[in-house]
Every structure is written in structure tokens, then in C-alpha cells.
Design a protein around this motif. Structure first.
Motif, PDB file in Angstrom:
ATOM      1  N   VAL A  59       0.838  -1.198   0.000  1.00 14.51           N
ATOM      2  CA  VAL A  59       0.000   0.000   0.000  1.00 14.51           C
ATOM      3  C   VAL A  59       0.872   1.246   0.000  1.00 14.51           C
ATOM      4  N   GLN A  60       1.958   1.209   0.755  1.00 17.30           N
ATOM      5  CA  GLN A  60       2.857   2.363   0.815  1.00 17.30           C
ATOM      6  C   GLN A  60       3.507   2.627  -0.541  1.00 17.30           C
ATOM      7  N   SER A  61       3.961   1.574  -1.214  1.00 17.46           N
ATOM      8  CA  SER A  61       4.616   1.775  -2.507  1.00 17.46           C
ATOM      9  C   SER A  61       3.634   2.289  -3.552  1.00 17.46           C
ATOM     10  N   LEU A  62       2.374   1.822  -3.471  1.00 14.86           N
ATOM     11  CA  LEU A  62       1.362   2.302  -4.408  1.00 14.86           C
ATOM     12  C   LEU A  62       1.045   3.774  -4.144  1.00 14.86           C
ATOM     13  N   LYS A  63       1.004   4.140  -2.880  1.00 17.53           N
ATOM     14  CA  LYS A  63       0.758   5.549  -2.550  1.00 17.53           C
ATOM     15  C   LYS A  63       1.902   6.417  -3.075  1.00 17.53           C
ATOM     16  N   ASP A  64       3.122   5.941  -2.906  1.00 17.60           N
ATOM     17  CA  ASP A  64       4.280   6.689  -3.398  1.00 17.60           C
ATOM     18  C   ASP A  64       4.235   6.852  -4.920  1.00 17.60           C
ATOM     19  N   LEU A  65       3.803   5.802  -5.611  1.00 16.47           N
ATOM     20  CA  LEU A  65       3.686   5.870  -7.060  1.00 16.47           C
ATOM     21  C   LEU A  65       2.624   6.889  -7.466  1.00 16.47           C
ATOM     22  N   TYR A  66       1.527   6.923  -6.738  1.00 15.32           N
ATOM     23  CA  TYR A  66       0.449   7.876  -7.041  1.00 15.32           C
ATOM     24  C   TYR A  66       0.919   9.310  -6.845  1.00 15.32           C
ATOM     25  N   VAL A  67       1.654   9.543  -5.759  1.00 16.03           N
ATOM     26  CA  VAL A  67       2.191  10.876  -5.501  1.00 16.03           C
ATOM     27  C   VAL A  67       3.169  11.277  -6.602  1.00 16.03           C
ATOM     28  N   ARG A  68       4.031  10.336  -6.983  1.00 14.34           N
ATOM     29  CA  ARG A  68       5.015  10.622  -8.034  1.00 14.34           C
ATOM     30  C   ARG A  68       4.328  10.953  -9.350  1.00 14.34           C
ATOM     31  N   PHE A  69       3.283  10.192  -9.673  1.00 19.64           N
ATOM     32  CA  PHE A  69       2.558  10.453 -10.915  1.00 19.64           C
ATOM     33  C   PHE A  69       2.037  11.883 -10.942  1.00 19.64           C
ATOM     34  N   ASN A  70       1.369  12.288  -9.876  1.00 22.83           N
ATOM     35  CA  ASN A  70       0.764  13.616  -9.854  1.00 22.83           C
ATOM     36  C   ASN A  70       1.811  14.726  -9.884  1.00 22.83           C
ATOM     37  N   SER A 108      -5.436  -2.920  -0.670  1.00 25.36           N
ATOM     38  CA  SER A 108      -6.003  -1.784   0.049  1.00 25.36           C
ATOM     39  C   SER A 108      -6.984  -2.241   1.129  1.00 25.36           C
ATOM     40  N   ILE A 109      -7.870  -3.178   0.774  1.00 32.15           N
ATOM     41  CA  ILE A 109      -8.871  -3.637   1.734  1.00 32.15           C
ATOM     42  C   ILE A 109      -8.215  -4.309   2.937  1.00 32.15           C
ATOM     43  N   GLU A 110      -7.207  -5.134   2.693  1.00 33.66           N
ATOM     44  CA  GLU A 110      -6.511  -5.779   3.804  1.00 33.66           C
ATOM     45  C   GLU A 110      -5.875  -4.736   4.724  1.00 33.66           C
ATOM     46  N   HIS A 111      -5.339  -3.681   4.128  1.00 36.07           N
ATOM     47  CA  HIS A 111      -4.747  -2.604   4.914  1.00 36.07           C
ATOM     48  C   HIS A 111      -5.826  -1.858   5.696  1.00 36.07           C
ATOM     49  N   PHE A 112      -6.972  -1.609   5.060  1.00 37.52           N
ATOM     50  CA  PHE A 112      -8.070  -0.919   5.742  1.00 37.52           C
ATOM     51  C   PHE A 112      -8.550  -1.720   6.948  1.00 37.52           C
ATOM     52  N   LYS A 113      -8.662  -3.041   6.765  1.00 36.50           N
ATOM     53  CA  LYS A 113      -9.184  -3.880   7.842  1.00 36.50           C
ATOM     54  C   LYS A 113      -8.307  -3.816   9.088  1.00 36.50           C
ATOM     55  N   GLU A 114      -7.013  -3.663   8.894  1.00 33.29           N
ATOM     56  CA  GLU A 114      -6.119  -3.529  10.040  1.00 33.29           C
ATOM     57  C   GLU A 114      -6.460  -2.269  10.836  1.00 33.29           C
ATOM     58  N   THR A 115      -6.755  -1.200  10.133  1.00 33.98           N
ATOM     59  CA  THR A 115      -7.135   0.042  10.799  1.00 33.98           C
ATOM     60  C   THR A 115      -8.500  -0.095  11.460  1.00 33.98           C
ATOM     61  N   TYR A 116      -9.464  -0.701  10.761  1.00 32.16           N
ATOM     62  CA  TYR A 116     -10.794  -0.889  11.335  1.00 32.16           C
ATOM     63  C   TYR A 116     -10.721  -1.693  12.630  1.00 32.16           C
ATOM     64  N   GLU A 117      -9.873  -2.708  12.635  1.00 32.94           N
ATOM     65  CA  GLU A 117      -9.738  -3.553  13.827  1.00 32.94           C
ATOM     66  C   GLU A 117      -9.242  -2.746  15.018  1.00 32.94           C
ATOM     67  N   ARG A 118      -8.329  -1.827  14.786  1.00 30.55           N
ATOM     68  CA  ARG A 118      -7.807  -0.988  15.861  1.00 30.55           C
ATOM     69  C   ARG A 118      -8.904  -0.111  16.466  1.00 30.55           C
ATOM     70  N   PHE A 119      -9.880   0.268  15.626  1.00 29.99           N
ATOM     71  CA  PHE A 119     -10.988   1.107  16.095  1.00 29.99           C
ATOM     72  C   PHE A 119     -12.188   0.286  16.573  1.00 29.99           C
ATOM     73  N   GLY A 120     -12.108  -1.031  16.441  1.00 30.32           N
ATOM     74  CA  GLY A 120     -13.237  -1.871  16.845  1.00 30.32           C
ATOM     75  C   GLY A 120     -14.414  -1.759  15.892  1.00 30.32           C
ATOM     76  N   ILE A 121     -14.126  -1.591  14.610  1.00 37.25           N
ATOM     77  CA  ILE A 121     -15.167  -1.393  13.606  1.00 37.25           C
ATOM     78  C   ILE A 121     -15.254  -2.609  12.692  1.00 37.25           C
ATOM     79  N   ASN A 122     -16.475  -3.086  12.475  1.00 42.69           N
ATOM     80  CA  ASN A 122     -16.714  -4.192  11.554  1.00 42.69           C
ATOM     81  C   ASN A 122     -17.785  -3.786  10.548  1.00 42.69           C
ATOM     82  N   PHE A 123     -17.712  -4.361   9.366  1.00 45.48           N
ATOM     83  CA  PHE A 123     -18.700  -4.071   8.332  1.00 45.48           C
ATOM     84  C   PHE A 123     -19.446  -5.345   7.949  1.00 45.48           C
ATOM     85  N   ASP A 124     -20.742  -5.190   7.647  1.00 47.90           N
ATOM     86  CA  ASP A 124     -21.543  -6.305   7.165  1.00 47.90           C
ATOM     87  C   ASP A 124     -21.319  -6.534   5.677  1.00 47.90           C
ATOM     88  N   ILE A 125     -21.097  -5.451   4.944  1.00 46.40           N
ATOM     89  CA  ILE A 125     -20.996  -5.523   3.494  1.00 46.40           C
ATOM     90  C   ILE A 125     -19.839  -4.656   3.016  1.00 46.40           C
TER      91      ILE A 125
END
Length: 215
Positions: A59-70, A108-125
Motif C-alpha cells: 500500500v505504501q509503494s502504491l501511494k508513493d507511485l500515485y504521488v510521483r505520478f501527480n 487496500s482492503i486488507e490494509h483498511f481492515k487492520e485500521t478498522y480492527e484498531r478502532f473496533g469497527i466491523n462491516f456487514d458488506i
């Protein structure tokens, strides 16, 4: 980004309040997983990562690529044109671009889930813009039939004219690619159908990805 965390936390707070007061609540994670920004990442990945032998992005490398592109696109407008071409091909199902998109989305989703877990957040869909791409053209034609939109005579883009309090906007670009507004209208149609009270028990409590096809 911090802004995305803010909206997620507000949504979770509202969901807990409604649940505590007796409402049936569906926690949907609606991802902005489509559009030209993804095409920019694909362009950058193919140009700068793949050619250097990097085949396992993070995720970090993709973000860096996006920043570089812009940053580089500021002095090279042809890069933006190339990204728009990639997105147009992505919408028509180009297998190479779709494979990269699926890879980046999954990371991206796997990375998001790590953050959601820290906040105690779960999604149904877990849904996202991409789930409604196939129906975006149907929605655009429906808007044209009802006189809510029209094709521009010069560019062939589909335009919604200005209304009181609402500025003019596009549903489809001149290159044939759909825009966020078209996909959002299909998402609204989906929610009105799927989140009907009779359907709620089929949804709540099950983490799933939902596909919607218009009959």
C-alpha cells in the motif's frame, strides 16, 4: 487518510446509536475503488515499478507511485491523457488492467481492515463503485429517456443541466467512460432495493460483497 477515518468513525458512532435504540443497522463499507486515480496508479506501476522488477507492491509503494505520478504530470500533461485512456480501457474490461486493479484493491482492503480492527469497527458488506459500473450505462440511458440528461452535440458527453441549487455535471465523458455521479445513482437504486426492510435479515450479520445487476 485522516478524512476517511473521520467519516468511518462518524458512521460507526451513528450505527451504534441506532443499534442501541432498536433499529436494524447495516454497516456498509462503500469504497471509492474506481475512477481515473486507479488508472494513474496502474500507469505509474507499469512505468516505474514493473520495469524495475517490482512485482509485489505494498500500500505504501502504491501511494508513493500515485504521488510521483501527480508530481510529474504537472509538467507532462500527456501522462494525464494516458491515465484517462487506461481508465477507458479498464471500463471496457481490459484483462491486464483489471488484473492490476483487483490486486491493488485487495491490498487496500486488507490494509483498511487492520485500521478498522484498531478502532473496533466491523462491516456487514463491502461494496464500492466498481459494483455498479455494469449498470451505469443503463442509468445514463434512463436519465436521457426521462429528459434529465442529454448528449452534448459536439463531444458526445452526457450532461445534466444546471438546476436551482445544483450545478451542471457529467454522467459520461466524451471518451465513453462513466463518472462518479452515474455510478452513485446506480448505488442509490441498489440501496433502495436491497436495504428494504424485508431484505435486512438477509444482510445484517454477514460480511459479504454484493453484486447488483439490473433485470
Amino acid at each position: 487518510g485522516v478524512g476517511h477515518r473521520r467519516s468511518t468513525i462518524i458512521g460507526e458512532a451513528l450505527a451504534r446509536i441506532y443499534s442501541a435504540t432498536g433499529y436494524a443497522v447495516i454497516r456498509e463499507n462503500y469504497l471509492g475503488d474506481w475512477g481515473t486515480p486507479f488508472a494513474k496508479v496502474i500507469y505509474a506501476y507499469r512505468e516505474w515499478a514493473e520495469k524495475q522488477g517490482e512485482t509485489e507492491p505494498t500500500v505504501q509503494s502504491l501511494k508513493d507511485l500515485y504521488v510521483r505520478f501527480n508530481e510529474e504530470a504537472l509538467d507532462n500533461k500527456e501522462m494525464d491523457d494516458a491515465a484517462r485512456e487506461i481508465f477507458a480501457k479498464l471500463e471496457t474490461g481490459d484483462p491486464e488492467f483489471l488484473k492490476l486493479w483487483e490486486k491493488f484493491r485487495g491490498l487496500s482492503i486488507e490494509h483498511f481492515k487492520e485500521t478498522y480492527e484498531r478502532f473496533g469497527i466491523n462491516f456487514d458488506i463491502y461494496t464500492g463503485e466498481n459494483y455498479f459500473v455494469d449498470n451505469a450505462e443503463w442509468m445514463i440511458e434512463k436519465a436521457i429517456e426521462k429528459g434529465l440528461a442529454h448528449k452534448d452535440s459536439e463531444s458526445d458527453a452526457v450532461v445534466v443541466d444546471e438546476e436551482p441549487g445544483v450545478p451542471s455535471f457529467l454522467l459520461r465523458k466524451s471518451d465513453g467512460a462513466t463518472l462518479y455521479a452515474a455510478r452513485e445513482l446506480v448505488a442509490l437504486e441498489f440501496r433502495m432495493q436491497k436495504f428494504h426492510p424485508q431484505e435486512i435479515l438477509d444482510v445484517v450479520g454477514y460480511e459479504q460483497e454484493v453484486h447488483f445487476k439490473q433485470a
